[in-house]
Design a protein around this motif. Structure first.
Motif, mmCIF file in Angstrom:
data_model
loop_
_atom_site.group_PDB
_atom_site.id
_atom_site.type_symbol
_atom_site.label_atom_id
_atom_site.label_comp_id
_atom_site.label_asym_id
_atom_site.label_seq_id
_atom_site.Cartn_x
_atom_site.Cartn_y
_atom_site.Cartn_z
ATOM 1 N N VAL A 1 -14.252 -4.837 -10.733
ATOM 2 C CA VAL A 1 -15.644 -4.524 -10.390
ATOM 3 C C VAL A 1 -15.888 -3.017 -10.258
ATOM 4 N N THR A 2 -14.816 -2.230 -10.138
ATOM 5 C CA THR A 2 -14.996 -0.780 -9.998
ATOM 6 C C THR A 2 -14.688 -0.011 -11.272
ATOM 7 N N GLY A 3 -14.186 -0.696 -12.282
ATOM 8 C CA GLY A 3 -13.851 -0.004 -13.507
ATOM 9 C C GLY A 3 -12.430 0.522 -13.534
ATOM 10 N N GLY A 4 -11.581 0.049 -12.621
ATOM 11 C CA GLY A 4 -10.181 0.439 -12.668
ATOM 12 C C GLY A 4 -9.637 1.126 -11.442
ATOM 13 N N LEU A 5 -10.407 1.216 -10.363
ATOM 14 C CA LEU A 5 -9.922 1.886 -9.156
ATOM 15 C C LEU A 5 -8.870 1.041 -8.447
ATOM 16 N N THR A 6 -7.931 1.714 -7.805
ATOM 17 C CA THR A 6 -6.868 1.011 -7.084
ATOM 18 C C THR A 6 -7.143 1.023 -5.583
ATOM 19 N N CYS A 7 -6.514 0.082 -4.902
ATOM 20 C CA CYS A 7 -6.616 0.007 -3.451
ATOM 21 C C CYS A 7 -5.259 -0.364 -2.886
ATOM 22 N N SER A 8 -5.083 -0.132 -1.603
ATOM 23 C CA SER A 8 -3.870 -0.548 -0.900
ATOM 24 C C SER A 8 -4.261 -1.578 0.147
ATOM 25 N N VAL A 9 -3.406 -2.564 0.338
ATOM 26 C CA VAL A 9 -3.728 -3.672 1.237
ATOM 27 C C VAL A 9 -2.596 -3.866 2.237
ATOM 28 N N GLY A 10 -2.972 -3.992 3.498
ATOM 29 C CA GLY A 10 -2.035 -4.344 4.545
ATOM 30 C C GLY A 10 -2.398 -5.696 5.117
ATOM 31 N N ALA A 11 -1.403 -6.502 5.437
ATOM 32 C CA ALA A 11 -1.631 -7.818 6.024
ATOM 33 C C ALA A 11 -0.824 -7.924 7.307
ATOM 34 N N ALA A 12 -1.458 -8.419 8.366
ATOM 35 C CA ALA A 12 -0.796 -8.519 9.671
ATOM 36 C C ALA A 12 -1.539 -9.540 10.518
ATOM 37 N N PRO A 13 -0.957 -9.924 11.656
ATOM 38 C CA PRO A 13 -1.619 -10.926 12.506
ATOM 39 C C PRO A 13 -2.879 -10.411 13.181
ATOM 40 N N VAL A 14 -3.027 -9.083 13.365
ATOM 41 C CA VAL A 14 -4.196 -8.535 14.064
ATOM 42 C C VAL A 14 -4.726 -7.319 13.302
ATOM 43 N N LYS A 15 -5.942 -6.898 13.660
ATOM 44 C CA LYS A 15 -6.650 -5.884 12.881
ATOM 45 C C LYS A 15 -5.952 -4.527 12.876
ATOM 46 N N PHE A 16 -5.578 -4.022 14.052
ATOM 47 C CA PHE A 16 -5.056 -2.651 14.066
ATOM 48 C C PHE A 16 -3.728 -2.560 13.316
ATOM 49 N N LEU A 17 -2.914 -3.637 13.358
ATOM 50 C CA LEU A 17 -1.669 -3.632 12.609
ATOM 51 C C LEU A 17 -1.932 -3.710 11.097
ATOM 52 N N ALA A 18 -2.944 -4.463 10.702
ATOM 53 C CA ALA A 18 -3.296 -4.529 9.278
ATOM 54 C C ALA A 18 -3.700 -3.158 8.761
ATOM 55 N N LYS A 19 -4.429 -2.400 9.598
ATOM 56 C CA LYS A 19 -4.850 -1.059 9.193
ATOM 57 C C LYS A 19 -3.642 -0.136 9.010
ATOM 58 N N ILE A 20 -2.704 -0.215 9.945
ATOM 59 C CA ILE A 20 -1.491 0.594 9.807
ATOM 60 C C ILE A 20 -0.734 0.198 8.539
ATOM 61 N N CYS A 21 -0.641 -1.101 8.295
ATOM 62 C CA CYS A 21 0.130 -1.595 7.157
ATOM 63 C C CYS A 21 -0.457 -1.159 5.817
ATOM 64 N N SER A 22 -1.771 -1.035 5.732
ATOM 65 C CA SER A 22 -2.378 -0.646 4.455
ATOM 66 C C SER A 22 -1.994 0.772 4.054
#
Length: 409
Positions: free
Chosen positions: A129-150
């Motif tokens: 949908v962006t024409g080829g842009l990349t992203c990084s994804v973090g997955a964790a049990p809670v929000k602040f840990l997911a943010k750190i993981c990304s």
């Protein structure tokens, strides 16, 4: 599990995508001499350039850098596409900023397969949908840990933290990695001998709350992997504002008034687009010595009329003594009501003499009609299709967000 998706060097990546000549080069979003860096490409980051850094410092660290003024409208367009794409996977998507979002992945593995496969599909869809842009994804049990993981495997990375791995991941982390722990807090914790999360866990919640107030309690919870915040799809906007930093400090009140009108145009249009109106108008001024002041006025009736917002800001400026030249000026609206106010017309309560704030209701009705006509023309033919005559001599400010609308939630 909660996912945190963070676009990689978003603004710079958009410029490199749209202009192939910039690919592989150190691109820095920010112009002039007085602003700050919005985003730097990874090619620029190797020189030590990072967001929020003064432009003058970035130029010194990376003299070969290509400095580009930002295009907020283009970034917002792609951001909307990203958020819409995420909504195809889960109804629980919470935009955290223009280039990051949380997604509640609970139960999604039954629809999309294992977590790794779900994340791969999300990354592929975002690229589409962006024409080829990349992203990084973090997955964790809670929000602040997911943010750190990304942030662990950037750029274009994935990091999954399982519940049973939380302690092993958290304990060795430096406290500065916890969201919300800034440089000043890091220094204060270091005075207590606290450098890592493991050391932070030695202190009781009562001690931390006594020293840091409510944030101390949150700090204790973060150290133990606790974050009760759910993924909230919509949060009410509390204010909208526009501001700009000038290339040169100025005491020219005529110029400052024109800038206020430009800000009122942008803020008013955004309010009307979101069907919001507000009662409190706030003027923000930063002087040459970086001293910053705000002045506010609360109207009896909420408004989203450009001229009303402008006139209130102009009156606040007239009452202000400019002890020093002005470096930055901004204008904002808050105290929202969800639907635009309908001002009283003659013959109704308030009478021909005006509404509760003394304004002529007929004049306010004319202003609403004019705003509607301008919004329609600009929506059909573009932002520059029509402009108020008083803005023709407007000078250009130098920050990439100059005059941009800021939403606070």
């Amino acid at each position: 599990m909660i996912l945190h998706l963070d676009m990689d060097a978003f603004f710079a990546a958009v410029e490199q995508m749209d202009n192939p000549e910039l690919r592989g080069k150190p691109v820095i979003i920010g112009g002039g001499l007085r602003g700050v860096v919005s985003t730097a490409s990874y090619e620029a980051r190797v020189f030590g350039v990072h967001s929020a850094m003064p432009i003058v410092t970035a130029r010194r660290l990376c003299p070969q850098g290509i400095f580009v003024h930002g295009r907020r409208r283009r970034y917002a367009e792609l951001s909307r596409a990203i958020m819409t794409a995420l909504g195809d996977f889960s109804p629980l998507v919470e935009p955290a900023s223009i280039d990051e979002a949380y997604l509640d992945a609970t139960g999604l593995t039954r629809l999309f397969g294992p977590l790794e496969e779900l994340i791969a599909r999300i990354k592929t869809r975002v690229a589409e949908v962006t024409g080829g842009l990349t992203c990084s994804v973090g997955a964790a049990p809670v929000k602040f840990l997911a943010k750190i993981c990304s942030d662990v495997n950037k750029p274009d990375g994935v990091f999954i933290l399982r519940p049973e791995e939380v302690d092993a991941f958290l304990l060795p982390l430096e406290v500065g990695r916890l969201p919300g722990v800034g440089r000043r807090m890091v220094g204060s914790l270091r005075d207590l001998g606290i450098v890592t999360v493991a050391q932070l866990r030695r202190y009781s919640p009562e001690f931390l709350e006594g020293r840091y107030g409510k944030w101390g309690r949150a700090l204790y919870e973060r150290a133990h992997g606790i974050d009760p915040r759910p993924v909230t799809p919509e949060r009410p906007v509390k204010s909208e504002s526009a501001e700009c930093t000038f290339e040169r400090d100025t005491r020219d009140r005529e110029f400052l008034v024109r800038m206020l009108l430009a800000h009122a145009e942008r803020v008013g249009a955004s309010l009307r687009r979101h069907q919001l109106s507000g009662r409190t108008i706030t003027l923000k001024v930063k002087f040459a010595d970086f001293r910053q002041i705000t002045r506010s006025r609360t109207l009896p009736e909420a408004t989203n009329a450009t001229e009303t917002i402008f006139e209130t800001g102009r009156d606040l400026l007239r009452e202000l003594r400019l002890a020093q030249p002005v470096r930055l000026i901004g204008l904002g609206v808050s105290g929202f009501e969800e639907n635009p106010v309908q001002f009283l017309l003659p013959g109704l309560a308030g009478g021909a003499a005006g509404g509760r704030d003394g304004r002529d209701p007929q004049r306010e009705a004319r202003r609403r009609k004019l705003d509607q006509a301008l919004d329609t023309l600009r929506g059909r033919f573009g932002k520059e299709a029509v402009q108020r005559g008083r803005l023709f001599r407007q000078e250009k400010a130098d920050t990439p967000e100059a005059g941009g609308v800021t939403k606070k939630k």
